[in-house]
Scaffold this motif. Sequence first.
Motif, PDB file in Angstrom:
ATOM      1  N   ALA A 179      90.293  88.449 -15.486  1.00 23.12           N
ATOM      2  CA  ALA A 179      91.165  89.127 -14.763  1.00 23.12           C
ATOM      3  C   ALA A 179      90.975  90.610 -14.932  1.00 23.12           C
ATOM      4  O   ALA A 179      91.629  90.600 -15.798  1.00 23.12           O
ATOM      5  CB  ALA A 179      92.229  88.320 -15.521  1.00 23.12           C
ATOM      6  N   VAL A 180      90.575  90.853 -13.264  1.00 21.08           N
ATOM      7  CA  VAL A 180      90.662  91.921 -13.567  1.00 21.08           C
ATOM      8  C   VAL A 180      91.229  92.645 -12.455  1.00 21.08           C
ATOM      9  O   VAL A 180      91.619  92.285 -11.290  1.00 21.08           O
ATOM     10  CB  VAL A 180      88.654  92.454 -12.800  1.00 21.08           C
ATOM     11  N   LEU A 181      91.843  93.833 -12.931  1.00 19.59           N
ATOM     12  CA  LEU A 181      93.107  94.503 -12.130  1.00 19.59           C
ATOM     13  C   LEU A 181      91.701  95.443 -10.872  1.00 19.59           C
ATOM     14  O   LEU A 181      90.649  95.910 -11.019  1.00 19.59           O
ATOM     15  CB  LEU A 181      93.553  95.809 -12.655  1.00 19.59           C
ATOM     16  N   GLU A 182      92.640  94.914  -9.736  1.00 15.17           N
ATOM     17  CA  GLU A 182      92.044  96.246  -8.861  1.00 15.17           C
ATOM     18  C   GLU A 182      92.965  96.681  -8.394  1.00 15.17           C
ATOM     19  O   GLU A 182      94.356  96.218  -7.642  1.00 15.17           O
ATOM     20  CB  GLU A 182      91.246  95.283  -7.419  1.00 15.17           C
ATOM     21  N   TRP A 183      93.210  97.695  -8.337  1.00 14.29           N
ATOM     22  CA  TRP A 183      94.260  98.576  -7.908  1.00 14.29           C
ATOM     23  C   TRP A 183      94.793  99.244  -6.674  1.00 14.29           C
ATOM     24  O   TRP A 183      93.119 100.561  -6.919  1.00 14.29           O
ATOM     25  CB  TRP A 183      94.445  99.928  -9.446  1.00 14.29           C
ATOM     26  N   GLU A 184      94.938  98.879  -5.904  1.00 15.26           N
ATOM     27  CA  GLU A 184      95.386 100.433  -4.372  1.00 15.26           C
ATOM     28  C   GLU A 184      97.039  99.534  -4.536  1.00 15.26           C
ATOM     29  O   GLU A 184      97.740  98.472  -3.861  1.00 15.26           O
ATOM     30  CB  GLU A 184      94.865  98.792  -3.602  1.00 15.26           C
ATOM     31  N   CYS A 185      97.302 101.201  -4.014  1.00 18.35           N
ATOM     32  CA  CYS A 185      99.234 100.885  -3.534  1.00 18.35           C
ATOM     33  C   CYS A 185      98.939 102.282  -3.219  1.00 18.35           C
ATOM     34  O   CYS A 185      98.782 103.179  -3.388  1.00 18.35           O
ATOM     35  CB  CYS A 185      99.969 100.800  -5.095  1.00 18.35           C
ATOM     36  N   ALA A 186      99.864 102.319  -1.515  1.00 20.07           N
ATOM     37  CA  ALA A 186     100.226 103.615  -0.459  1.00 20.07           C
ATOM     38  C   ALA A 186     100.919 104.463  -1.644  1.00 20.07           C
ATOM     39  O   ALA A 186     101.523 105.488  -1.187  1.00 20.07           O
ATOM     40  CB  ALA A 186     100.498 102.750   0.395  1.00 20.07           C
ATOM     41  N   ILE A 187     102.235 103.477  -2.885  1.00 19.76           N
ATOM     42  CA  ILE A 187     103.123 104.482  -3.334  1.00 19.76           C
ATOM     43  C   ILE A 187     102.562 105.183  -4.779  1.00 19.76           C
ATOM     44  O   ILE A 187     103.319 106.179  -5.030  1.00 19.76           O
ATOM     45  CB  ILE A 187     104.279 103.665  -2.928  1.00 19.76           C
ATOM     46  N   LYS A 188     102.466 104.210  -5.176  1.00 27.99           N
ATOM     47  CA  LYS A 188     102.107 104.239  -7.030  1.00 27.99           C
ATOM     48  C   LYS A 188     100.769 105.224  -7.183  1.00 27.99           C
ATOM     49  O   LYS A 188     100.126 105.690  -6.611  1.00 27.99           O
ATOM     50  CB  LYS A 188     102.225 103.214  -7.443  1.00 27.99           C
ATOM     51  N   HIS A 189     101.157 106.175  -8.221  1.00 19.04           N
ATOM     52  CA  HIS A 189      99.548 107.081  -8.350  1.00 19.04           C
ATOM     53  C   HIS A 189      98.826 105.871  -8.814  1.00 19.04           C
ATOM     54  O   HIS A 189      99.422 104.555  -9.924  1.00 19.04           O
ATOM     55  CB  HIS A 189     100.514 107.807  -9.513  1.00 19.04           C
ATOM     56  N   PRO A 190      97.341 106.028  -9.200  1.00 16.35           N
ATOM     57  CA  PRO A 190      96.890 105.140  -9.462  1.00 16.35           C
ATOM     58  C   PRO A 190      97.042 104.927 -11.357  1.00 16.35           C
ATOM     59  O   PRO A 190      96.808 104.048 -11.480  1.00 16.35           O
ATOM     60  CB  PRO A 190      95.582 105.939  -9.519  1.00 16.35           C
ATOM     61  N   GLU A 191      96.842 106.164 -11.529  1.00 20.18           N
ATOM     62  CA  GLU A 191      96.808 106.234 -13.210  1.00 20.18           C
ATOM     63  C   GLU A 191      98.530 105.545 -13.912  1.00 20.18           C
ATOM     64  O   GLU A 191      98.125 104.907 -15.155  1.00 20.18           O
ATOM     65  CB  GLU A 191      96.970 107.744 -13.733  1.00 20.18           C
ATOM     66  N   GLN A 192      99.067 105.473 -13.501  1.00 22.68           N
ATOM     67  CA  GLN A 192     100.631 104.834 -13.460  1.00 22.68           C
ATOM     68  C   GLN A 192     100.480 103.410 -13.486  1.00 22.68           C
ATOM     69  O   GLN A 192     100.711 102.484 -13.784  1.00 22.68           O
ATOM     70  CB  GLN A 192     101.850 105.283 -12.725  1.00 22.68           C
ATOM     71  N   GLY A 193      99.756 103.571 -12.263  1.00 26.52           N
ATOM     72  CA  GLY A 193      99.357 101.218 -12.063  1.00 26.52           C
ATOM     73  C   GLY A 193      98.445 101.421 -12.953  1.00 26.52           C
ATOM     74  O   GLY A 193      98.205 100.051 -12.707  1.00 26.52           O
ATOM     75  N   ALA A 194      97.113 101.680 -13.182  1.00 25.15           N
ATOM     76  CA  ALA A 194      96.497 100.967 -13.950  1.00 25.15           C
ATOM     77  C   ALA A 194      97.409 101.473 -15.432  1.00 25.15           C
ATOM     78  O   ALA A 194      96.674 100.440 -16.092  1.00 25.15           O
ATOM     79  CB  ALA A 194      95.614 102.315 -14.434  1.00 25.15           C
ATOM     80  N   ALA A 195      97.900 102.311 -15.904  1.00 21.32           N
ATOM     81  CA  ALA A 195      98.351 102.343 -17.127  1.00 21.32           C
ATOM     82  C   ALA A 195      99.691 100.549 -17.192  1.00 21.32           C
ATOM     83  O   ALA A 195      99.718  99.829 -18.509  1.00 21.32           O
ATOM     84  CB  ALA A 195      99.334 103.394 -17.583  1.00 21.32           C
ATOM     85  N   GLU A 196     100.124 100.286 -15.970  1.00 25.57           N
ATOM     86  CA  GLU A 196     100.946  98.863 -16.291  1.00 25.57           C
ATOM     87  C   GLU A 196      99.764  98.148 -15.712  1.00 25.57           C
ATOM     88  O   GLU A 196     100.733  96.823 -16.272  1.00 25.57           O
ATOM     89  CB  GLU A 196     101.899  99.376 -15.420  1.00 25.57           C
ATOM     90  N   GLY A 197      98.651  98.513 -15.110  1.00 27.41           N
ATOM     91  CA  GLY A 197      98.191  96.676 -15.277  1.00 27.41           C
ATOM     92  C   GLY A 197      97.864  95.878 -16.479  1.00 27.41           C
ATOM     93  O   GLY A 197      97.587  94.885 -16.561  1.00 27.41           O
ATOM     94  N   ALA A 198      97.538  96.909 -17.264  1.00 25.67           N
ATOM     95  CA  ALA A 198      96.706  96.462 -18.588  1.00 25.67           C
ATOM     96  C   ALA A 198      97.494  94.798 -19.296  1.00 25.67           C
ATOM     97  O   ALA A 198      97.366  93.782 -19.490  1.00 25.67           O
ATOM     98  CB  ALA A 198      95.971  97.342 -19.978  1.00 25.67           C
ATOM     99  N   PRO A 199      98.606  95.891 -19.618  1.00 30.07           N
ATOM    100  CA  PRO A 199      99.267  95.096 -20.090  1.00 30.07           C
ATOM    101  C   PRO A 199     100.777  93.832 -19.091  1.00 30.07           C
ATOM    102  O   PRO A 199     100.826  92.723 -19.435  1.00 30.07           O
ATOM    103  CB  PRO A 199     101.156  95.996 -20.504  1.00 30.07           C
TER     104      PRO A 199
END
Length: 350
Positions: free
Chosen positions: A297-317
């Motif tokens: 299960a691989v996070l692919e982060w793409e969001c026009a609103i949220k900062h990528p580092e926040q998205g990555a930090a929230e993605g693992a848990p």
Amino acid sequence: MKTIKGPAIFLAQFMGDQPPFDNLKTICKWAASLGYSGVQIPTWDSRCINLQKAAESKDYCDELKGIVESAGLQITELSTHLQGQLVAVHPAYNEMFDGFAPKSVRGKPAERTAWAVDQLKYAAKASKNLGLAAHATFSGALMWHTVYPWPQRPAGLVEDGFKELAKRWLPILNAFDKSGIDLCYEIHPGEDLHDGITFERFWEATGKHTRCNILYDPSHFVLQQLDYLQYIDFYHTFIKMFHVKDAEFNPTGKSGVYGGYQDWVNRPGRFRSLGDGQVDFKSVFSKLTQYGYDGWAVLEWECAIKHPEQGAAEGAPFIKDHIIRVTEKAFDDFAATGKDAKFNKKVLGI
């Protein structure tokens, strides 16, 4: 059933010129610090990998694995999304896609295609050298400019399109077969393989090639208004890779699926960080687990609103919390009466 592996993260959207995102060693340490256990590597980024060298040198691949494993991670898969796109490009998109290729083949469509095919063949050998099982790519597109049937498509156009697409990909699929790697197409708008029907038509055109498989990403189906859960029911035997990406679709009286040429933040359909969109991930993980998906299960982060580092930090848990530890026994085992042929006959009245 088997337990899905993860969480992992696709590095493509996070590589950059500033530390810790500027080389494989430091970005792996960063990913591990967030709780990820695997990384998917974009092969077009020289800060991560030299693809040709990985295809030609097992020692180099062992060095790459050593870098990743020193951070406590595994390489999940390699990706050739950008190179795969260039296997099939309609002339209308030549200039726009030239940026995906090296300068030496820009403005030279035939040479660019040959370069892309070689890249995919390198990826097959590199994946084998790294001990991987699957590979991620795009199909490219010869027919995307005809996706809406106006003007009316000429008779036989679609059949000829898939025939040509399969012709280009068959040598690549054969190379992956020789290396023992499943080639997984991300089903994605802008590609000729963008839904279930188009995947089926391509698969048929390849002669039902056994290495022709799917990278499942529900976010692209939300934007198309396709039933992404039933998709798993139909195609679970082909799903060998999984991008965990969220999306939302909020049509208005002014704009819908086509988006009105608006930028991402203003489109009715847009990608979001995990948990901020509309994808029912509990059901997605349940269905994939039910059907025995045992990949990553691989996070692919793409969001026009949220900062990528926040998205990555929230993605693992988020991914970790959705992975289902499969049961080793039936919930009603406590009520079992054992196997008794005579008793069974009695229950059946025979």
